[in-house]
Design a protein around this motif. Structure first.
Motif, PDB file in Angstrom:
ATOM      1  N   SER A 326      20.175  -3.393   1.838  1.00 55.51           N
ATOM      2  CA  SER A 326      18.697  -3.651   1.524  1.00 55.51           C
ATOM      3  C   SER A 326      17.944  -3.642   3.044  1.00 55.51           C
ATOM      4  O   SER A 326      16.790  -3.097   3.248  1.00 55.51           O
ATOM      5  CB  SER A 326      18.273  -4.717   0.706  1.00 55.51           C
ATOM      6  OG  SER A 326      18.731  -5.872   1.415  1.00 55.51           O
ATOM      7  N   GLN A 330      15.583  -1.035   4.316  1.00 55.87           N
ATOM      8  CA  GLN A 330      14.218  -1.274   4.667  1.00 55.87           C
ATOM      9  C   GLN A 330      13.734  -0.921   6.187  1.00 55.87           C
ATOM     10  O   GLN A 330      12.678  -0.390   6.518  1.00 55.87           O
ATOM     11  CB  GLN A 330      14.044  -2.881   4.755  1.00 55.87           C
ATOM     12  CG  GLN A 330      12.565  -3.649   4.884  1.00 55.87           C
ATOM     13  CD  GLN A 330      11.782  -3.274   3.464  1.00 55.87           C
ATOM     14  OE1 GLN A 330      12.127  -2.539   2.690  1.00 55.87           O
ATOM     15  NE2 GLN A 330      11.090  -4.421   3.467  1.00 55.87           N
ATOM     16  N   VAL A 331      14.899  -1.110   7.198  1.00 55.54           N
ATOM     17  CA  VAL A 331      14.390  -0.675   8.660  1.00 55.54           C
ATOM     18  C   VAL A 331      14.306   0.586   9.013  1.00 55.54           C
ATOM     19  O   VAL A 331      13.557   1.033   9.309  1.00 55.54           O
ATOM     20  CB  VAL A 331      15.600  -1.348   9.340  1.00 55.54           C
ATOM     21  CG1 VAL A 331      15.463  -0.995  10.804  1.00 55.54           C
ATOM     22  CG2 VAL A 331      15.637  -2.897   9.328  1.00 55.54           C
ATOM     23  N   SER A 333      13.634   2.830   6.453  1.00 55.52           N
ATOM     24  CA  SER A 333      12.427   3.494   5.901  1.00 55.52           C
ATOM     25  C   SER A 333      11.131   3.185   6.846  1.00 55.52           C
ATOM     26  O   SER A 333      10.361   3.950   6.885  1.00 55.52           O
ATOM     27  CB  SER A 333      12.242   2.893   4.478  1.00 55.52           C
ATOM     28  OG  SER A 333      11.145   3.470   3.831  1.00 55.52           O
ATOM     29  N   PHE A 334      11.135   2.045   7.355  1.00 53.65           N
ATOM     30  CA  PHE A 334       9.868   1.849   7.935  1.00 53.65           C
ATOM     31  C   PHE A 334       9.763   2.550   9.201  1.00 53.65           C
ATOM     32  O   PHE A 334       8.593   2.926   9.745  1.00 53.65           O
ATOM     33  CB  PHE A 334       9.901   0.247   8.222  1.00 53.65           C
ATOM     34  CG  PHE A 334       8.405  -0.265   8.933  1.00 53.65           C
ATOM     35  CD1 PHE A 334       7.445  -0.402   8.115  1.00 53.65           C
ATOM     36  CD2 PHE A 334       8.489  -0.617  10.462  1.00 53.65           C
ATOM     37  CE1 PHE A 334       6.237  -1.073   8.973  1.00 53.65           C
ATOM     38  CE2 PHE A 334       7.411  -1.225  10.949  1.00 53.65           C
ATOM     39  CZ  PHE A 334       5.986  -1.300   9.946  1.00 53.65           C
ATOM     40  N   ARG A 339       6.703   3.011   5.733  1.00 53.30           N
ATOM     41  CA  ARG A 339       6.646   2.386   4.443  1.00 53.30           C
ATOM     42  C   ARG A 339       7.992   1.591   4.173  1.00 53.30           C
ATOM     43  O   ARG A 339       9.061   1.912   4.801  1.00 53.30           O
ATOM     44  CB  ARG A 339       6.623   3.556   3.455  1.00 53.30           C
ATOM     45  CG  ARG A 339       5.377   4.210   3.442  1.00 53.30           C
ATOM     46  CD  ARG A 339       5.387   5.278   2.445  1.00 53.30           C
ATOM     47  NE  ARG A 339       3.990   6.141   2.255  1.00 53.30           N
ATOM     48  CZ  ARG A 339       3.849   7.067   1.704  1.00 53.30           C
ATOM     49  NH1 ARG A 339       4.629   7.280   0.464  1.00 53.30           N
ATOM     50  NH2 ARG A 339       2.607   7.737   1.589  1.00 53.30           N
ATOM     51  N   ARG A 340       7.491   0.616   3.630  1.00 54.14           N
ATOM     52  CA  ARG A 340       8.664  -0.402   3.052  1.00 54.14           C
ATOM     53  C   ARG A 340       9.241   0.126   1.714  1.00 54.14           C
ATOM     54  O   ARG A 340       8.350  -0.174   0.834  1.00 54.14           O
ATOM     55  CB  ARG A 340       8.202  -1.777   3.269  1.00 54.14           C
ATOM     56  CG  ARG A 340       8.026  -2.310   4.991  1.00 54.14           C
ATOM     57  CD  ARG A 340       7.825  -3.650   4.826  1.00 54.14           C
ATOM     58  NE  ARG A 340       7.513  -4.266   6.135  1.00 54.14           N
ATOM     59  CZ  ARG A 340       6.505  -4.386   6.873  1.00 54.14           C
ATOM     60  NH1 ARG A 340       5.414  -3.404   6.328  1.00 54.14           N
ATOM     61  NH2 ARG A 340       6.577  -4.629   8.026  1.00 54.14           N
ATOM     62  N   ARG A 343       9.723  -5.518  -0.960  1.00 54.72           N
ATOM     63  CA  ARG A 343       8.534  -6.206  -0.405  1.00 54.72           C
ATOM     64  C   ARG A 343       8.964  -6.992   0.584  1.00 54.72           C
ATOM     65  O   ARG A 343       8.083  -7.094   1.658  1.00 54.72           O
ATOM     66  CB  ARG A 343       7.928  -7.370  -1.553  1.00 54.72           C
ATOM     67  CG  ARG A 343       7.615  -6.529  -2.903  1.00 54.72           C
ATOM     68  CD  ARG A 343       7.052  -7.326  -3.705  1.00 54.72           C
ATOM     69  NE  ARG A 343       6.419  -6.616  -5.022  1.00 54.72           N
ATOM     70  CZ  ARG A 343       5.898  -7.405  -5.965  1.00 54.72           C
ATOM     71  NH1 ARG A 343       5.686  -8.717  -6.009  1.00 54.72           N
ATOM     72  NH2 ARG A 343       5.313  -6.497  -7.100  1.00 54.72           N
ATOM     73  N   MET A 344      10.266  -7.622   0.853  1.00 53.94           N
ATOM     74  CA  MET A 344      10.929  -8.168   1.771  1.00 53.94           C
ATOM     75  C   MET A 344      12.463  -7.938   1.730  1.00 53.94           C
ATOM     76  O   MET A 344      12.895  -7.854   0.707  1.00 53.94           O
ATOM     77  CB  MET A 344      10.376  -9.614   1.977  1.00 53.94           C
ATOM     78  CG  MET A 344      10.773 -10.329   3.092  1.00 53.94           C
ATOM     79  SD  MET A 344      10.007 -12.028   3.039  1.00 53.94           S
ATOM     80  CE  MET A 344      10.923 -12.757   4.651  1.00 53.94           C
ATOM     81  N   HIS A 350      12.777 -10.014  -1.796  1.00 54.76           N
ATOM     82  CA  HIS A 350      12.153  -9.092  -2.787  1.00 54.76           C
ATOM     83  C   HIS A 350      11.865  -9.665  -4.114  1.00 54.76           C
ATOM     84  O   HIS A 350      11.077  -9.498  -4.673  1.00 54.76           O
ATOM     85  CB  HIS A 350      13.040  -7.796  -2.824  1.00 54.76           C
ATOM     86  CG  HIS A 350      12.364  -6.879  -3.871  1.00 54.76           C
ATOM     87  ND1 HIS A 350      11.248  -6.026  -3.380  1.00 54.76           N
ATOM     88  CD2 HIS A 350      12.760  -6.326  -4.939  1.00 54.76           C
ATOM     89  CE1 HIS A 350      10.921  -5.250  -4.603  1.00 54.76           C
ATOM     90  NE2 HIS A 350      11.774  -5.520  -5.159  1.00 54.76           N
TER      91      HIS A 350
END
Length: 383
Positions: A326, A330-331, A333-334, A339-340, A343-344, A350
């Protein structure tokens, strides 16, 4: 230590021979580590509080976590003390696998200690830089990987420092197969020969990867420690089977002399982990910190390599794997799209931001781990 004493006393009183049984010593190790945790825990928490070694909390995280600020951290030292002391008491101190596992655990714990100390004492939010942390982790993992390559190439239950002598005596012939082949679970005859360099590379990745995976999971009260206990206990069963010539042959596992002694460390880990959970359960009185998470993850990885169950560790530690993935997703994708995906990250945050209560996230992740551990244990017979 107590094993040596029992062997000495058994010469005159045969009843002391019972302490030579590995299963009994594993159970006693669990009970001893739990007892040590209960005795040392309150004193360590009080000392951490007096020294104001408290947890800092991210402002961008779930608002419910703001109340956790100042809770004593670096409590993982309690786990390490319980594991090391218990293993020294009940383990076979002539066993090479016991020492390499303890040294790797202590080494990663030292890296985590420095990181935590810089964060909470020197108020440096970055702690040990990511590059320095990875460098020290890599150094320990490489040394362990090379040593284990020697250890698995040797026949017989040699002592820690006898490994290199045996290797030199064989004319520097490092023959790892088949004891170091990559075992594919659920298949009786499917294995992949790794060779020396392949084995070293895999061992490095497993130790460093599992260490950081447990560290990423350690974000909620009790979230990381219970899966660690469950996976560690399961690895103790694999260690017992792998180190027993009869069981290994029957279940078609490679027999690795001396690997069974890791069951004592696994018992100590289970007891120390449950003792720590007593204080770490919601609402936590103490947090594990990097000193505990990095060390426990490295211990799991090291033992999985020794018993040749790297893929099974990946299965049983599925929660750790998903938490790590995850963060990677997340890293990536951003950075690539801005974009994330979540949510976290890690993913437990998340679900908190989606409305799950902290206890719900923790208990549900525990349940998932229990199912995965049972699935992993099924590979003992379903082959």
């Amino acid at each position: 230590m107590l094993l040596w004493l029992s062997e000495l006393l058994a010469r005159d009183v045969r009843a002391f021979n019972v302490f030579g049984y590995l299963t009994l010593r594993a159970v006693l190790a669990c009970m001893t580590a739990l007892f040590i945790s209960f005795i040392v825990g309150p004193r360590m928490i009080a000392w951490l509080s007096r020294m104001k070694i408290g947890q800092s909390v991210r402002d961008d995280g779930p608002q419910t976590h703001l109340t956790k600020a100042g809770t004593p951290t670096m409590g993982g030292a309690l786990i390490l003390v319980a594991i090391v002391v218990t293993t020294l008491l009940w383990g076979d101190l002539d066993n090479r696998f016991v020492w390499v596992t303890l040294l790797v655990t202590a080494g990663f714990g030292a890296v985590g200690w420095v990181d935590d100390y810089r964060k909470v004492v020197y108020r440096n939010p970055k702690g040990l830089s990511a590059r320095a942390k990875l460098l020290w982790q890599s150094a320990i993992a490489v040394v362990a990987a090379v040593y284990l390559a020697f250890a698995l190439s040797a026949t017989g239950n040699l002592r820690f420092f006898d490994i290199f002598g045996a290797w030199i005596g064989s004319g520097f012939n490092l023959d790892l197969s088949p004891r170091a082949d990559l075992i594919v679970p659920f298949f009786k005859t499917v294995t992949y020969p790794l060779g020396v360099w392949g084995f070293i590379a895999l061992t490095f990745c497993v130790i460093v990867g599992s260490s950081n995976a447990v560290n990423l999971t350690d974000g909620l009260d009790g979230l990381a420690i219970m899966p660690t206990v469950l996976v560690g206990a399961a690895l103790g069963i694999f260690a017992y089977v792998t180190g027993n010539a009869v069981f290994a042959k029957y279940l078609q596992f490679p027999y690795i002399a001396g690997a069974g002694e890791l069951a004592v460390i696994c018992g100590a880990m289970a007891g120390a982990g449950l003792g720590f959970l007593w204080f770490n359960a919601y609402p936590a009185e103490v947090f594990m910190g990097d000193v505990g998470a990095l060390a426990l993850g490295a211990a799991l990885g090291t033992m999985a390599v020794i018993v040749r169950q790297e893929i099974v560790l990946f299965i049983m530690g599925g929660v750790f794997v998903v938490e790590t993935l995850s963060v990677i997703v997340q890293v990536a994708s951003f950075k690539l799209t801005g974009r994330r995906v979540f949510r976290m990250a890690p993913i437990h945050h998340h679900y908190e931001l989606k409305g799950w209560k902290e206890n719900q996230v923790v208990i549900r992740f525990w349940i998932i781990t229990m199912l995965l551990v049972l699935f992993g244990l099924s590979t003992l017979k379903l082959r």
